[in-house]
Design an enzyme around this catalytic site. Structure first.
Site, PDB file in Angstrom:
ATOM      1  N   ASP A  52       0.843  -1.194   0.000  1.00 56.25           N
ATOM      2  CA  ASP A  52       0.000   0.000   0.000  1.00 56.25           C
ATOM      3  C   ASP A  52       0.878   1.243   0.000  1.00 56.25           C
ATOM      4  OD1 ASP A  52      -2.828   1.244   0.618  1.00 56.25           O
ATOM      5  OD2 ASP A  52      -1.421   2.216   1.976  1.00 56.25           O
ATOM      6  N   TYR A  57       3.240  10.238  -0.433  1.00 57.62           N
ATOM      7  CA  TYR A  57       4.331   9.721   0.401  1.00 57.62           C
ATOM      8  C   TYR A  57       5.669  10.024  -0.265  1.00 57.62           C
ATOM      9  CZ  TYR A  57       0.582   6.927   2.586  1.00 57.62           C
ATOM     10  OH  TYR A  57      -0.574   6.500   3.198  1.00 57.62           O
ATOM     11  N   ARG A 223       1.913   3.919  14.700  1.00 55.99           N
ATOM     12  CA  ARG A 223       3.127   4.576  14.192  1.00 55.99           C
ATOM     13  C   ARG A 223       4.357   4.261  15.049  1.00 55.99           C
ATOM     14  NH1 ARG A 223       0.494  10.203  11.775  1.00 55.99           N
ATOM     15  NH2 ARG A 223      -1.501   9.260  11.296  1.00 55.99           N
ATOM     16  N   GLY A 294       4.271  -0.915   8.289  1.00 58.18           N
ATOM     17  CA  GLY A 294       5.408  -0.302   7.616  1.00 58.18           C
ATOM     18  C   GLY A 294       6.718  -0.850   8.138  1.00 58.18           C
ATOM     19  N   GLN A 300      12.882  -5.511   9.859  1.00 60.42           N
ATOM     20  CA  GLN A 300      11.568  -5.098  10.361  1.00 60.42           C
ATOM     21  C   GLN A 300      10.455  -5.716   9.520  1.00 60.42           C
ATOM     22  OE1 GLN A 300      11.368  -0.824  10.385  1.00 60.42           O
ATOM     23  NE2 GLN A 300      12.791  -0.587  12.093  1.00 60.42           N
TER      24      GLN A 300
END
Length: 327
Positions: A52, A57, A223, A294, A300
């Site tokens: 996405d 961005y 976030r 994210g 990650q």
């Protein structure tokens, strides 16, 4: 990985979807392009097929990074989700914010979803992504200066032309979704949802469940707050938008970390990180179809994807739900 259909479409995407906002750098204190590309590739290698992104961005940077990352992957093996309706290069619609681009230059960003603007944005996104179609095309934010019917007539034309497969919305209320559906069928709504931000459960979730619309939960880790790595004295990089948000003030951080301490034994029992437990809980929540996660680097990204391996018992889900309800 688990894969879930969006609404009653034949579009099936990974339950953990790669969220590419941070990859674009904008509002996240810069980005490392190579790290971002490797993060997307690494997530794909462990089953994350959906990405996405959005033009805003990094003002095209995120889409370019996504396009570069998927080169060499068969197009039908990956699902590209992008957006429209936030212009930094056109002063029309509602002024959304004053901001700075990745070069530190001042920019004004407008919420605008007029017909011609959408057609233009789609062409730009296709070019940056290096593809000839978008799997899910979503309005980024409501635009009160343009009739909803005009917006979705334009998206309908793109679908007819084969440039878009399905239409979705982001940050729409139930009534706005209902209005949009008078013009074009929607398959999803992308909205913020996390353990510490459950406002959509008051109305939007119920509407989507009843009407068979999928919910793509963005910021499920709030976030980064729900990773447990944010302390009350955490120092944010220059340009990181989180520094001034209410969720990242010391008092809220402390309260959140108390919640995380209560659920950590369940994470430990599954040999999982807090972030992985939170992601798994999110996609188990009623009405939530997928979680957008994210990542700034490959490690990650892989850790996020591995959240799918956690299998929570109903007793564990009930325990977490109780802690969350009392937050």
């Amino acid at each position: 990985m688990e894969y879930r259909k969006l609404g009653d479409s034949d579009l099936e995407i990974s339950a953990i979807t790669f969220g590419a906002w941070a990859a674009g750098g904008w509002m996240w204190g810069s980005t490392d392009r190579n790290d971002a590309i490797e993060a997307i590739k690494a997530s794909y290698d462990v089953g994350v097929t959906a990405i996405d992104t959005a033009p805003i961005y990094g003002q095209g940077t995120s889409e370019e990074i996504v396009g570069e990352a998927i080169k060499g992957i068969s197009r039908d093996k990956v699902q590209l989700l992008t957006k429209f309706g936030m212009r930094w290069d056109l002063a029309e619609g509602n002024l959304a914010m004053h901001s700075k681009n990745n070069a530190g230059e001042a920019i004004d960003i407008y919420k605008f979803a007029g017909k011609d603007s959408i057609i233009y944005e789609c062409e730009q996104s296709l070019r940056r992504l290096g593809t000839d179609y978008i799997d899910l095309y979503q309005i980024h934010w409501p635009d009160t200066t343009t009739a909803i019917s005009e917006t979705f007539e334009a998206v309908g034309r793109l679908i007819e032309q084969g440039k878009v497969r399905y239409a979705g919305v982001c940050n729409y209320s139930a009534s706005q979704m209902e209005e949009a559906e008078k013009t074009l069928k929607l398959v999803s709504n992308q909205v913020p949802f996390s353990m510490v931000n459950r406002g959509i459960e008051e109305e939007t979730v119920s509407y989507c469940v009843v009407n068979n619309k999928s919910i793509l939960a963005y910021s499920p880790l709030q976030r980064g707050l729900l990773t447990g790595k944010i302390t009350t004295d955490y120092q944010f990089q220059p340009g990181d938008h989180r520094a001034n948000l209410p969720h990242f003030q010391p008092e809220f951080i402390a309260k959140t970390n108390d919640l995380l301490a209560k659920i950590k034994p369940i994470a430990d029992e599954h040999h999982a990180t807090l972030a992985q437990l939170v992601l798994r809980w999110t996609i188990e929540r009623a009405g939530i179809t997928v979680a957008l996660a994210g990542a700034r680097n490959a490690d990650q990204a892989v850790q996020n994807a591995q959240a799918i391996a956690i299998h929570l018992s109903q007793e564990e889900i009930d325990t977490i739900n109780e802690f969350v309800s009392n937050f």
